[in-house]
Design a protein around this motif. Structure first.
Motif: not given
Length: 65
Positions: A8, A10-12, A15, A42-43, A45-47, A49-50
């Motif tokens: 969780s 990883l996106p932070f 990005m 990354w926007a 990939l964040t979805s 990943t979450m």
């Protein structure tokens, strides 16, 4: 820390942590400057990943009894 909690973060890290390293206009990717492509990538990939974190987090399991 559990692996799912690291996932969780990883996106932070992706990005904002690597943003100074990819701060350039050239090359253009899909018609966008590279920095804009990086943020859009990354926007998305964040979805993903979450969704993975939600799926495998044991606190989200419902009681099946």
């Amino acid at each position: 820390m559990k692996g799912i909690h690291f996932l969780s973060m990883l996106p932070f890290i992706g990005m904002l942590g690597f943003l100074p390293l990819v701060n350039r206009v050239e090359p253009y990717v899909l018609g966008m400057p590279f920095i804009m492509f990086w943020v859009v990538l990354w926007a998305m990939l964040t979805s993903v990943t979450m969704a993975i974190v939600f799926r495998f987090d044991p606190s989200n399991k419902e009681d099946t009894e």
